[in-house]
Design a protein around this motif. Structure first.
Motif, PDB file in Angstrom:
ATOM      1  N   PRO A   1      -6.822 -62.991 -56.428  1.00 53.11           N
ATOM      2  CA  PRO A   1      -6.245 -63.699 -57.575  1.00 53.11           C
ATOM      3  C   PRO A   1      -6.812 -63.233 -58.909  1.00 53.11           C
ATOM      4  O   PRO A   1      -6.234 -63.486 -59.951  1.00 53.11           O
ATOM      5  CB  PRO A   1      -6.621 -65.163 -57.297  1.00 53.11           C
ATOM      6  CG  PRO A   1      -7.820 -65.090 -56.428  1.00 53.11           C
ATOM      7  CD  PRO A   1      -7.686 -63.842 -55.616  1.00 53.11           C
ATOM      8  N   VAL A   2      -7.931 -62.535 -58.850  1.00 53.26           N
ATOM      9  CA  VAL A   2      -8.568 -62.013 -60.057  1.00 53.26           C
ATOM     10  C   VAL A   2      -8.234 -60.528 -60.182  1.00 53.26           C
ATOM     11  O   VAL A   2      -8.480 -59.762 -59.252  1.00 53.26           O
ATOM     12  CB  VAL A   2     -10.105 -62.196 -59.977  1.00 53.26           C
ATOM     13  CG1 VAL A   2     -10.793 -61.603 -61.189  1.00 53.26           C
ATOM     14  CG2 VAL A   2     -10.461 -63.656 -59.786  1.00 53.26           C
ATOM     15  N   PRO A   3      -7.653 -60.110 -61.302  1.00 52.38           N
ATOM     16  CA  PRO A   3      -7.379 -58.675 -61.469  1.00 52.38           C
ATOM     17  C   PRO A   3      -8.672 -57.873 -61.320  1.00 52.38           C
ATOM     18  O   PRO A   3      -9.712 -58.243 -61.878  1.00 52.38           O
ATOM     19  CB  PRO A   3      -6.827 -58.579 -62.898  1.00 52.38           C
ATOM     20  CG  PRO A   3      -6.335 -59.947 -63.217  1.00 52.38           C
ATOM     21  CD  PRO A   3      -7.247 -60.889 -62.467  1.00 52.38           C
ATOM     22  N   ALA A   4      -8.605 -56.798 -60.569  1.00 49.63           N
ATOM     23  CA  ALA A   4      -9.799 -56.029 -60.259  1.00 49.63           C
ATOM     24  C   ALA A   4      -9.491 -54.543 -60.224  1.00 49.63           C
ATOM     25  O   ALA A   4      -8.332 -54.129 -60.122  1.00 49.63           O
ATOM     26  CB  ALA A   4     -10.352 -56.474 -58.896  1.00 49.63           C
ATOM     27  N   VAL A   5     -10.539 -53.756 -60.286  1.00 50.30           N
ATOM     28  CA  VAL A   5     -10.454 -52.324 -60.013  1.00 50.30           C
ATOM     29  C   VAL A   5     -10.718 -52.176 -58.522  1.00 50.30           C
ATOM     30  O   VAL A   5     -11.713 -52.688 -58.011  1.00 50.30           O
ATOM     31  CB  VAL A   5     -11.501 -51.533 -60.831  1.00 50.30           C
ATOM     32  CG1 VAL A   5     -11.518 -50.074 -60.414  1.00 50.30           C
ATOM     33  CG2 VAL A   5     -11.223 -51.673 -62.325  1.00 50.30           C
ATOM     34  N   ILE A   6      -9.808 -51.513 -57.841  1.00 50.86           N
ATOM     35  CA  ILE A   6      -9.924 -51.351 -56.393  1.00 50.86           C
ATOM     36  C   ILE A   6     -10.152 -49.875 -56.085  1.00 50.86           C
ATOM     37  O   ILE A   6      -9.364 -49.028 -56.504  1.00 50.86           O
ATOM     38  CB  ILE A   6      -8.650 -51.830 -55.676  1.00 50.86           C
ATOM     39  CG1 ILE A   6      -8.391 -53.302 -55.985  1.00 50.86           C
ATOM     40  CG2 ILE A   6      -8.744 -51.582 -54.165  1.00 50.86           C
ATOM     41  CD1 ILE A   6      -7.007 -53.782 -55.567  1.00 50.86           C
ATOM     42  N   THR A   7     -11.226 -49.592 -55.376  1.00 48.49           N
ATOM     43  CA  THR A   7     -11.411 -48.230 -54.890  1.00 48.49           C
ATOM     44  C   THR A   7     -10.840 -48.206 -53.483  1.00 48.49           C
ATOM     45  O   THR A   7     -11.473 -48.618 -52.528  1.00 48.49           O
ATOM     46  CB  THR A   7     -12.887 -47.793 -54.916  1.00 48.49           C
ATOM     47  OG1 THR A   7     -13.680 -48.724 -54.182  1.00 48.49           O
ATOM     48  CG2 THR A   7     -13.403 -47.711 -56.342  1.00 48.49           C
ATOM     49  N   ALA A   8      -9.591 -47.776 -53.410  1.00 50.74           N
ATOM     50  CA  ALA A   8      -8.861 -47.770 -52.148  1.00 50.74           C
ATOM     51  C   ALA A   8      -9.357 -46.658 -51.245  1.00 50.74           C
ATOM     52  O   ALA A   8      -9.641 -45.555 -51.700  1.00 50.74           O
ATOM     53  CB  ALA A   8      -7.369 -47.596 -52.421  1.00 50.74           C
ATOM     54  N   ALA A   9      -9.453 -46.964 -49.980  1.00 54.11           N
ATOM     55  CA  ALA A   9      -9.832 -45.954 -49.003  1.00 54.11           C
ATOM     56  C   ALA A   9      -8.840 -44.795 -49.081  1.00 54.11           C
ATOM     57  O   ALA A   9      -7.635 -44.993 -49.247  1.00 54.11           O
ATOM     58  CB  ALA A   9      -9.834 -46.560 -47.608  1.00 54.11           C
ATOM     59  N   ALA A  10      -9.351 -43.600 -48.985  1.00 51.93           N
ATOM     60  CA  ALA A  10      -8.529 -42.400 -49.183  1.00 51.93           C
ATOM     61  C   ALA A  10      -7.339 -42.321 -48.235  1.00 51.93           C
ATOM     62  O   ALA A  10      -6.283 -41.819 -48.606  1.00 51.93           O
ATOM     63  CB  ALA A  10      -9.393 -41.152 -49.041  1.00 51.93           C
ATOM     64  N   GLY A  11      -7.479 -42.863 -47.036  1.00 52.72           N
ATOM     65  CA  GLY A  11      -6.410 -42.754 -46.053  1.00 52.72           C
ATOM     66  C   GLY A  11      -5.230 -43.675 -46.276  1.00 52.72           C
ATOM     67  O   GLY A  11      -4.205 -43.522 -45.617  1.00 52.72           O
TER      68      GLY A  11
END
Length: 129
Positions: free
Chosen positions: A62-72
């Protein structure tokens, strides 16, 4: 792998005053194991499933965030659709640069004995998506 997602994600989150959600950390918290360990013990398919689950959870925050998405996650069509609903920054580097950054990292079992060849193949596969 090795593009700098975590480093850039931390800096961006601090710069814009948003929390950072790191998919690898989410997986570690949920399972008690690293992504590298999961890929070896449970298999790549299970690792990818957990990456997808972590991305969905992060995007549902619910809180806007920076997401470091897994590369896959870019390999999964559902995850690509999920990402289209967000602002995405794709970090790129030459395979030789990535290989240099990851060569001695034991937490990267998917790279095998020829990291440069694997990273080239991963790049081709991900660009085709």
């Amino acid at each position: 792998m090795g593009s700098g997602k975590t480093t850039v994600g931390r800096e961006l989150a601090a710069l814009i005053g948003r929390p950072l959600i790191d998919n690898d950390d989410q997986i570690r918290a949920a399972t008690g194991a690293s992504v590298a360990d999961i890929s070896v013990t449970a298999g790549v398919a299970e690792m990818r499933r957990l990456e997808s689950e972590a991305l969905a959870g992060a995007l549902a925050s619910p809180v806007p965030a920076v997401i470091t998405a897994a590369a896959g996650v870019v390999l999964d069509a559902r995850d690509r659709l999920r990402l289209r609903e967000s602002f995405v920054v794709w970090l790129r580097a030459e395979p030789a640069t990535l290989a240099g950054r990851t060569r001695r990292d034991p937490a990267r079992p998917l790279l095998g004995s020829d990291p440069l060849a694997v990273l080239r193949a991963m790049g081709r596969q991900r660009r085709s998506r």
